[in-house]
Design a protein around this motif. Sequence first.
Motif, PDB file in Angstrom:
ATOM      1  N   LEU A 186      76.520 -58.644 129.862  1.00  0.00           N
ATOM      2  CA  LEU A 186      76.806 -60.082 129.899  1.00  0.00           C
ATOM      3  C   LEU A 186      76.752 -60.697 128.501  1.00  0.00           C
ATOM      4  O   LEU A 186      77.605 -61.510 128.130  1.00  0.00           O
ATOM      5  N   ILE A 187      75.749 -60.309 127.714  1.00  0.00           N
ATOM      6  CA  ILE A 187      75.614 -60.869 126.364  1.00  0.00           C
ATOM      7  C   ILE A 187      76.814 -60.462 125.507  1.00  0.00           C
ATOM      8  O   ILE A 187      77.435 -61.294 124.837  1.00  0.00           O
ATOM      9  N   ILE A 188      77.156 -59.185 125.543  1.00  0.00           N
ATOM     10  CA  ILE A 188      78.233 -58.674 124.676  1.00  0.00           C
ATOM     11  C   ILE A 188      79.581 -59.270 125.058  1.00  0.00           C
ATOM     12  O   ILE A 188      80.313 -59.789 124.211  1.00  0.00           O
ATOM     13  N   THR A 189      79.915 -59.200 126.344  1.00  0.00           N
ATOM     14  CA  THR A 189      81.239 -59.684 126.763  1.00  0.00           C
ATOM     15  C   THR A 189      81.291 -61.201 126.817  1.00  0.00           C
ATOM     16  O   THR A 189      82.336 -61.796 126.536  1.00  0.00           O
ATOM     17  N   GLY A 190      80.172 -61.854 127.155  1.00  0.00           N
ATOM     18  CA  GLY A 190      80.161 -63.318 127.223  1.00  0.00           C
ATOM     19  C   GLY A 190      80.304 -63.964 125.862  1.00  0.00           C
ATOM     20  O   GLY A 190      81.221 -64.752 125.609  1.00  0.00           O
ATOM     21  N   VAL A 191      79.387 -63.603 124.960  1.00  0.00           N
ATOM     22  CA  VAL A 191      79.464 -64.146 123.597  1.00  0.00           C
ATOM     23  C   VAL A 191      80.725 -63.636 122.914  1.00  0.00           C
ATOM     24  O   VAL A 191      81.393 -64.367 122.177  1.00  0.00           O
ATOM     25  N   GLY A 192      81.087 -62.381 123.185  1.00  0.00           N
ATOM     26  CA  GLY A 192      82.301 -61.820 122.596  1.00  0.00           C
ATOM     27  C   GLY A 192      83.547 -62.584 123.008  1.00  0.00           C
ATOM     28  O   GLY A 192      84.451 -62.798 122.189  1.00  0.00           O
ATOM     29  N   SER A 193      83.621 -63.012 124.265  1.00  0.00           N
ATOM     30  CA  SER A 193      84.781 -63.791 124.729  1.00  0.00           C
ATOM     31  C   SER A 193      84.906 -65.086 123.953  1.00  0.00           C
ATOM     32  O   SER A 193      86.005 -65.466 123.506  1.00  0.00           O
ATOM     33  N   LEU A 194      83.787 -65.786 123.779  1.00  0.00           N
ATOM     34  CA  LEU A 194      83.816 -67.064 123.055  1.00  0.00           C
ATOM     35  C   LEU A 194      84.243 -66.862 121.603  1.00  0.00           C
ATOM     36  O   LEU A 194      85.003 -67.666 121.047  1.00  0.00           O
ATOM     37  N   ILE A 195      83.773 -65.775 120.993  1.00  0.00           N
ATOM     38  CA  ILE A 195      84.111 -65.525 119.591  1.00  0.00           C
ATOM     39  C   ILE A 195      85.574 -65.124 119.453  1.00  0.00           C
ATOM     40  O   ILE A 195      86.238 -65.488 118.476  1.00  0.00           O
ATOM     41  N   HIS A 196      86.113 -64.398 120.415  1.00  0.00           N
ATOM     42  CA  HIS A 196      87.540 -64.064 120.386  1.00  0.00           C
ATOM     43  C   HIS A 196      88.390 -65.342 120.498  1.00  0.00           C
ATOM     44  O   HIS A 196      89.387 -65.500 119.777  1.00  0.00           O
ATOM     45  N   LEU A 252      88.292 -56.090 116.318  1.00  0.00           N
ATOM     46  CA  LEU A 252      87.311 -56.811 117.120  1.00  0.00           C
ATOM     47  C   LEU A 252      87.208 -56.196 118.517  1.00  0.00           C
ATOM     48  O   LEU A 252      86.100 -56.014 119.048  1.00  0.00           O
ATOM     49  N   ASN A 253      88.345 -55.879 119.118  1.00  0.00           N
ATOM     50  CA  ASN A 253      88.345 -55.227 120.431  1.00  0.00           C
ATOM     51  C   ASN A 253      87.683 -53.852 120.364  1.00  0.00           C
ATOM     52  O   ASN A 253      86.946 -53.458 121.277  1.00  0.00           O
TER      53      ASN A 253
END
Length: 632
Positions: free
Chosen positions: A91-101, A123-124
Amino acid sequence: MIHLVWLVPFLPLLGFLINGLGRRYLSKPLTGIVGSGSVVAAFVISLLIFFEVRTPGFTPQVVTLFDFISVGSLHIPFAFQVDQLSALFLLIITGVGSLIHIYSTSYMHDESNEGFARYFAYLNLFVFSMLILVLGANYVMMFIGWEGVGLCSYLLIGFWFKNIEYNKAANKAFIMNRIGDLGFLLGIFLLITQFGSVTFSEVFEKVPSVGADSGVLFAIAMLLFIGAMGKSAQIPLYTWLPDAMAGPTPVSALIHAATMVTAGIYMVARSNVIYSLAPHIQTIVTLVGLATALLAASIALKQNDIKKVLAYSTVSQLGYMFIALGVGAYTAAVFHVMTHAFFKALLFLGSGSVIHAMGGEQDIRKMGGLKKWMPITNFTFLIGCLAIAGIPGLSGFFSKDEILAHAFGYSPVIYGLALIGALMTAFYMFRLYYITFTGKFRGTHEQEHHLHESPGAITFPLIVLAILSVIGGYVGMPAVFGVPNLLAEYLSPIFAPSAPFLHAHHLSHSLEWGLMGLSTGLVIVMILWARSKFANYTDNGEPSTGIAKVLENKWYVDELYDAIIVKPLMVLSRFFQDVVERSGIDAVVNGVGSAVKWGGGRARLLQNGQVGFYIFAMVIGMIVLFVISLFL
């Protein structure tokens, strides 16, 4: 959904392949959709997996895709382990990662189409590698992801590779991480030697049979911790992280605040049984974390680059996470990983919004008064500062207070020093805030003319992260508040095997309230002190002296490393190049070639085309053979 867990890393990998192979053909909007959409889709699946994992009675599940390595009795499958810890990190990786993308689609818009696609491909690939790291069901899988994030870090730090200094920063990060990675690799070999396996379930089942204070467990834990020191930027392998700010700001937020640098925390937390049975290593982890927290916080007090302040803040906060791991507060460490991901990603993205508005300027002495032009960035950045300072009600308060409480139970001296670091955190963060957002603008007229609030693709992630920085701490409220600690209950199956080997230190409610009140009161004093000094900051241009100069120059640690490590290695390298290589190895190889050439030149004289000479040589040869046969 758990049997579809392979989709979580596969989707970012697919995004990497599409953007990487099609970088010369895809438009920026399509690149952004592919890059961001793949991570958002992975987040949705991670969310569904999380809800499945948190159901009562859930037991960890291993999803095996294929046999990866099979040598004799050693079998290492390519398998994913889905449990409470891995689901939370997903959740942390994909959640924060989505916002940063999403943020990156606007922040990197000035790049060429090919550069834009290359950035999202990297990045991906990073998100894919990080997901492999936390999902792996064994240490080899973890190591594959570990090396993958190291590679992506190198590529993203040196993204603008035409700048030589950025390439040097990328090389520095790569080389220093390799030092730690060697320790991790040796630890894996020792695990195979001792337990005949690297699968988590098999290793952790056999560890108690070795016994506490075992020399083998000490060696394994120490080698794994060396790996964690490199990846999570602890003394002495921390100097790469501040230099890594050379990469684009969203990279700093994703890799060097929210995910990659927490890989070491994840690895130690995952290996909690090993560390709980190696108390001497736990003491080392505590002391290294404490020293790192204090050193980095002191350096941040006098940095003037907005991203460098946040970089040293990250190093310091990672130190607090290791303090928690060292005192056996594994849940508190993971809790701080989560809250830190929220407010530090918010602060980095907020700094990116400021840099974007300032036309690339990063020196806070040339800013000031930005809240008038950037109200959303100002408000969200302020929330991030309040959260990291530990103001009650915000996420950072709950996670940092839990670490301090456990530190007090372990040792009041450790608590006192950790509290000093927390006070320095509050001071340097509000120094940064007041110099940047209050007072008069100190930049050029051209910069002032172009000041504006960032577009929605930048402010939307800031708002979401600000909300999470406020409410994120309520999942781990301590028992003193009279409510269940949801995070501790959720993670209890992961850390329960370590409980019998830890010496729990329970504080009375009155003492815990007193410690909270003390830290909160002192933090408020530090904020007010920072306000009085920097709310109307003016740069007098005078050079720093004394301890201020030492802090501004980062305790001269880089210069020390250069003097005692880099320069001697360069001298040794030149010796090997000039003496061993050229005068030794090359001389021998070239000498053999010259000797053969000289001998060939002499031998060709025998072939002079004169029949009389050939008859003479034949007679001489016969005489020589006769003499040899006569005397032998």
